[in-house]
Design a protein around this motif. Structure first.
Motif, PDB file in Angstrom:
ATOM      1  N   SER A  84      33.690  47.742  38.283  1.00  0.00           N
ATOM      2  CA  SER A  84      34.650  47.534  37.200  1.00  0.00           C
ATOM      3  C   SER A  84      36.044  47.744  37.768  1.00  0.00           C
ATOM      4  N   GLY A  85      36.984  47.055  37.212  1.00  0.00           N
ATOM      5  CA  GLY A  85      38.321  47.173  37.782  1.00  0.00           C
ATOM      6  C   GLY A  85      39.373  46.472  36.953  1.00  0.00           C
ATOM      7  N   ALA A  86      40.595  46.579  37.431  1.00  0.00           N
ATOM      8  CA  ALA A  86      41.738  45.932  36.782  1.00  0.00           C
ATOM      9  C   ALA A  86      42.659  45.388  37.854  1.00  0.00           C
ATOM     10  N   GLU A  87      43.377  44.319  37.506  1.00  0.00           N
ATOM     11  CA  GLU A  87      44.251  43.678  38.485  1.00  0.00           C
ATOM     12  C   GLU A  87      45.488  43.144  37.789  1.00  0.00           C
ATOM     13  N   LEU A  88      46.603  43.345  38.400  1.00  0.00           N
ATOM     14  CA  LEU A  88      47.864  42.849  37.866  1.00  0.00           C
ATOM     15  C   LEU A  88      48.510  41.913  38.881  1.00  0.00           C
ATOM     16  N   THR A  89      48.917  40.732  38.420  1.00  0.00           N
ATOM     17  CA  THR A  89      49.642  39.803  39.283  1.00  0.00           C
ATOM     18  C   THR A  89      50.955  39.434  38.592  1.00  0.00           C
ATOM     19  N   ALA A  90      52.040  39.517  39.317  1.00  0.00           N
ATOM     20  CA  ALA A  90      53.350  39.153  38.760  1.00  0.00           C
ATOM     21  C   ALA A  90      54.063  38.193  39.701  1.00  0.00           C
ATOM     22  N   ILE A  91      54.615  37.121  39.127  1.00  0.00           N
ATOM     23  CA  ILE A  91      55.384  36.146  39.909  1.00  0.00           C
ATOM     24  C   ILE A  91      56.721  35.972  39.183  1.00  0.00           C
ATOM     25  N   PRO A  92      57.731  36.788  39.517  1.00  0.00           N
ATOM     26  CA  PRO A  92      58.955  36.829  38.717  1.00  0.00           C
ATOM     27  C   PRO A  92      59.928  35.693  38.970  1.00  0.00           C
ATOM     28  N   SER A  94      61.155  31.528  39.274  1.00  0.00           N
ATOM     29  CA  SER A  94      60.913  30.332  38.463  1.00  0.00           C
ATOM     30  C   SER A  94      60.230  29.252  39.302  1.00  0.00           C
ATOM     31  N   ALA A  95      59.614  28.301  38.614  1.00  0.00           N
ATOM     32  CA  ALA A  95      58.881  27.240  39.307  1.00  0.00           C
ATOM     33  C   ALA A  95      59.817  26.317  40.085  1.00  0.00           C
ATOM     34  N   GLU A  96      61.098  26.292  39.708  1.00  0.00           N
ATOM     35  CA  GLU A  96      62.040  25.391  40.379  1.00  0.00           C
ATOM     36  C   GLU A  96      62.698  26.041  41.590  1.00  0.00           C
ATOM     37  N   SER A  97      62.550  27.341  41.732  1.00  0.00           N
ATOM     38  CA  SER A  97      63.243  28.059  42.799  1.00  0.00           C
ATOM     39  C   SER A  97      62.582  27.812  44.159  1.00  0.00           C
ATOM     40  N   PRO A  98      63.385  27.678  45.226  1.00  0.00           N
ATOM     41  CA  PRO A  98      62.777  27.544  46.569  1.00  0.00           C
ATOM     42  C   PRO A  98      62.181  28.856  47.065  1.00  0.00           C
ATOM     43  N   VAL A  99      62.547  29.953  46.384  1.00  0.00           N
ATOM     44  CA  VAL A  99      62.005  31.265  46.756  1.00  0.00           C
ATOM     45  C   VAL A  99      60.917  31.636  45.744  1.00  0.00           C
ATOM     46  N   VAL A 100      59.762  32.042  46.252  1.00  0.00           N
ATOM     47  CA  VAL A 100      58.680  32.482  45.372  1.00  0.00           C
ATOM     48  C   VAL A 100      58.309  33.916  45.752  1.00  0.00           C
ATOM     49  N   VAL A 101      58.367  34.800  44.766  1.00  0.00           N
ATOM     50  CA  VAL A 101      58.018  36.206  44.984  1.00  0.00           C
ATOM     51  C   VAL A 101      56.696  36.482  44.295  1.00  0.00           C
ATOM     52  N   TYR A 102      55.820  37.221  44.977  1.00  0.00           N
ATOM     53  CA  TYR A 102      54.461  37.457  44.469  1.00  0.00           C
ATOM     54  C   TYR A 102      54.112  38.939  44.603  1.00  0.00           C
ATOM     55  N   PHE A 103      53.628  39.544  43.516  1.00  0.00           N
ATOM     56  CA  PHE A 103      53.152  40.932  43.541  1.00  0.00           C
ATOM     57  C   PHE A 103      51.723  40.968  43.013  1.00  0.00           C
ATOM     58  N   ASN A 104      50.909  41.773  43.642  1.00  0.00           N
ATOM     59  CA  ASN A 104      49.539  41.946  43.152  1.00  0.00           C
ATOM     60  C   ASN A 104      49.108  43.385  43.395  1.00  0.00           C
ATOM     61  N   ALA A 105      48.496  43.987  42.377  1.00  0.00           N
ATOM     62  CA  ALA A 105      47.964  45.347  42.520  1.00  0.00           C
ATOM     63  C   ALA A 105      46.615  45.386  41.828  1.00  0.00           C
ATOM     64  N   SER A 106      45.648  46.053  42.433  1.00  0.00           N
ATOM     65  CA  SER A 106      44.331  46.093  41.807  1.00  0.00           C
ATOM     66  C   SER A 106      43.632  47.421  42.062  1.00  0.00           C
ATOM     67  N   TYR A 107      42.745  47.739  41.155  1.00  0.00           N
ATOM     68  CA  TYR A 107      41.881  48.917  41.282  1.00  0.00           C
ATOM     69  C   TYR A 107      40.452  48.469  41.041  1.00  0.00           C
ATOM     70  N   GLU A 108      39.528  48.995  41.837  1.00  0.00           N
ATOM     71  CA  GLU A 108      38.125  48.599  41.694  1.00  0.00           C
ATOM     72  C   GLU A 108      37.240  49.814  41.933  1.00  0.00           C
ATOM     73  N   ASN A 109      36.303  50.023  41.042  1.00  0.00           N
ATOM     74  CA  ASN A 109      35.316  51.088  41.220  1.00  0.00           C
ATOM     75  C   ASN A 109      33.947  50.441  41.351  1.00  0.00           C
ATOM     76  N   ARG A 110      33.184  50.874  42.365  1.00  0.00           N
ATOM     77  CA  ARG A 110      31.829  50.331  42.532  1.00  0.00           C
ATOM     78  C   ARG A 110      30.855  51.484  42.629  1.00  0.00           C
ATOM     79  N   SER A 111      29.837  51.449  41.765  1.00  0.00           N
ATOM     80  CA  SER A 111      28.853  52.535  41.722  1.00  0.00           C
ATOM     81  C   SER A 111      27.455  51.991  41.941  1.00  0.00           C
ATOM     82  N   TYR A 112      26.742  52.625  42.875  1.00  0.00           N
ATOM     83  CA  TYR A 112      25.360  52.236  43.184  1.00  0.00           C
ATOM     84  C   TYR A 112      24.393  53.187  42.490  1.00  0.00           C
TER      85      TYR A 112
END
Lengths: 361, 145
Positions: A84-92, A94-112
């Motif tokens: 189970s987990g959560a993930e955040l992605t942010a792209i602040p 604009s689509a027209e800009s030559p510069v694209v900034v990307y952020f991603n953070a995630s947490y994941e727990n795995r239990s056997y």
């Protein structure tokens, strides 16, 4: 760093704007393999997996995922696990800009299940990157990556990894594309001092390990006609200032925290075809020459390992989008793996088949 | 390494047969495209080719759509499309949902949202259909091998 990632996730859970919307993706898969542990024991098993992702868009620039996956193994039942987990992605930007900034953070727990609970993990990952379009056919990129894997019941396997990456993508001679990527990675982990292992009486002294790795990976891609595309990728990956650290081993290489850490070379070829109407056919071949970390096999054996690993795959997908209603995509995938190793335990071959269904709403 | 040599030779032969020099991807039946070829995701196809029905298959690779396009060109050869006037400062994005706008933005990050190296290099090798997350893809239980 972990607190920062959690803080960012919580921050974006809170606001709800009028235009916020949701998406849901569910994947079912059923698989059979003649070598579930990926070693010379060649235990066959079938397993099924269900994966659900709830996507939430509070703003046009932000996607928040809540995800869960359950895997059930029919023979090796104890390997069953829940993620189970959560993930955040942010792209602040604009689509027209030559510069694209990307952020991603995630947490994941795995239990056997109990028998494999030594592999229970909390994993935190983050990535920040920026790209810039130099010309219509050339783009540069750079970024940082972070990963912290915490083994709840086996702290000596914990590792923290930082990386910097850079890349260039350009088109030449019409429709030929070259993508060059390079990176440098640092890992903090726990290793065992060699002198203590061999001493009598044996003293297992754990020390802070420091692993650095450099890679460069050129990829060439192009179309071979209107319905066939290909890429060939070479990767050179080398440890830097390598002091041959020794790490704890685990009985199953399949789940060893160090199974994925290697240096060496790889070359892969991937093909994608649209020759069957409305279907996507993919196929590929890859070869890896890997030097793994040395592991301690109790009581006092230090095992070096080098592998020649090759893999072939063939996949067929049938995407069925609907203008209103769910998106469906049935898939089937065949895999063949051959591995030869200096450690005979890891001389093996594997054949697997997976059928799956993806549903998006 | 012998396998790698065979692979490399095979690739060279493919290039020899298909011609290494570039041709415009959308060139078909004498109709040349002015689309710039860009392949950030590495599948060999031009990322700029539209996919109107969102089925992950470029429209130019689908025979029925090519047929429709050609018929359309013949039918409207004496007419011209003109930009709609009078939109002023109207933002077309205001008609899209957050997820649709985010999808467009995410498309721009297809090269920068993943990497090929690090300590798990090669773990993403495969069809990319998302179902191979079990043992055979090289990753299971959150660990890649």
């Amino acid at each position: 760093m972990r607190s920062l990632l959690i803080g960012i996730l919580i921050l974006f859970f809170l606001p709800v704007s009028a235009s916020a919307d949701f998406g849901l993706e569910i994947k079912f898969s059923e698989s059979f393999t003649n070598n579930i542990i990926s070693d010379s024991s060649e235990l066959s098993d079938s397993y099924s997996s269900t994966n659900a992702v709830l996507k939430y868009y509070p703003f046009p620039q932000v996607e928040l995922n809540l995800k869960s996956e359950y895997s059930y193994y029919s023979e090796l039942v104890a390997l069953g696990n829940l993620m189970s987990g959560a993930e955040l992605t942010a792209i602040p930007t604009s689509a027209e800009s030559p510069v694209v900034v990307y952020f991603n953070a995630s947490y994941e727990n795995r239990s056997y299940r109990e028998a494999f609970s030594v592999y229970n993990t909390d994993t935190y990952e983050g990535m920040a990157s920026v790209s810039y379009i130099l010309t219509p056919t050339a783009q540069v990129r750079g970024g940082f990556t972070y990963e912290n894997a915490l083994f709840k019941n086996s702290e000596e396997a914990d590792k923290e990894v930082y990386g910097v990456i850079g890349g260039l993508n350009l088109t030449f001679l019409g429709s030929n594309s070259l993508d060059i990527e390079t990176g440098y990675t640092f890992a903090d982990f726990i290793s065992i001092e060699e002198e203590g292992i061999l001493a009598y009486p044996q003293v297992l002294e754990e020390i802070d390990g420091d692993l650095k790795s450099f890679y460069i990976s050129p990829r060439f891609s192009r179309a071979l006609g209107r319905k066939l595309g290909m890429n060939i990728t070479y990767t050179f990956l080398s440890f830097v200032d390598y002091e041959e650290p020794i790490v704890y081993s685990y009985a199953t290489g399949f789940l060893s925290p160090w199974g994925s850490v290697w240096d060496g070379n790889s070359v892969t070829l991937n093909l994608k075809s649209y020759h069957i109407p409305k279907m996507i056919i993919t196929g590929g071949f890859g070869y890896w020459n890997k030097r793994m970390l040395r592991t301690l096999e109790f009581p006092d054996r230090i095992i070096p390992r080098e592998d020649d690993y090759s893999r072939y795959y063939l996949g067929l997908s049938w995407p069925m989008p609907a203008r209103s209603g769910p998106y469906l995509e049935p898939s089937i995938q065949l895999d063949i793996i051959n591995n030869t190793s200096t450690n005979r335990l890891y001389d093996y071959s594997t054949f697997s088949v997976i059928v799956g269904l993806t549903l998006r709403m | 390494m012998r396998i790698a040599s065979v692979l490399f030779t095979s690739i060279c032969m493919i290039f020899a047969i298909s011609g290494f020099g570039g041709y415009v991807l959308l060139a078909d039946d004498g109709i040349e495209s002015k689309e710039v070829f860009v392949d950030l995701d590495g599948d060999g196809f031009n990322d700029n080719i539209p996919d109107e029905d969102n089925n992950s298959i470029p429209d130019t690779a689908e025979d029925d759509k090519n047929l429709d396009e050609n018929e359309g060109l013949l039918a409207s050869s004496d007419s011209q499309f003109k930009p709609i006037e009078g939109l002023g400062g109207f933002n077309l994005n205001s008609l899209l949902s957050n997820s649709e706008i985010f999808g467009k933005l995410k498309f721009l990050t297809r090269a920068q949202s993943c990497c090929r190296g690090g300590f798990e290099a090669g773990s993403d090798f495969g069809p990319g259909n998302g179902i191979g997350l079990g043992a055979v893809s090289g990753c299971a239980g959150g660990v890649c091998h």
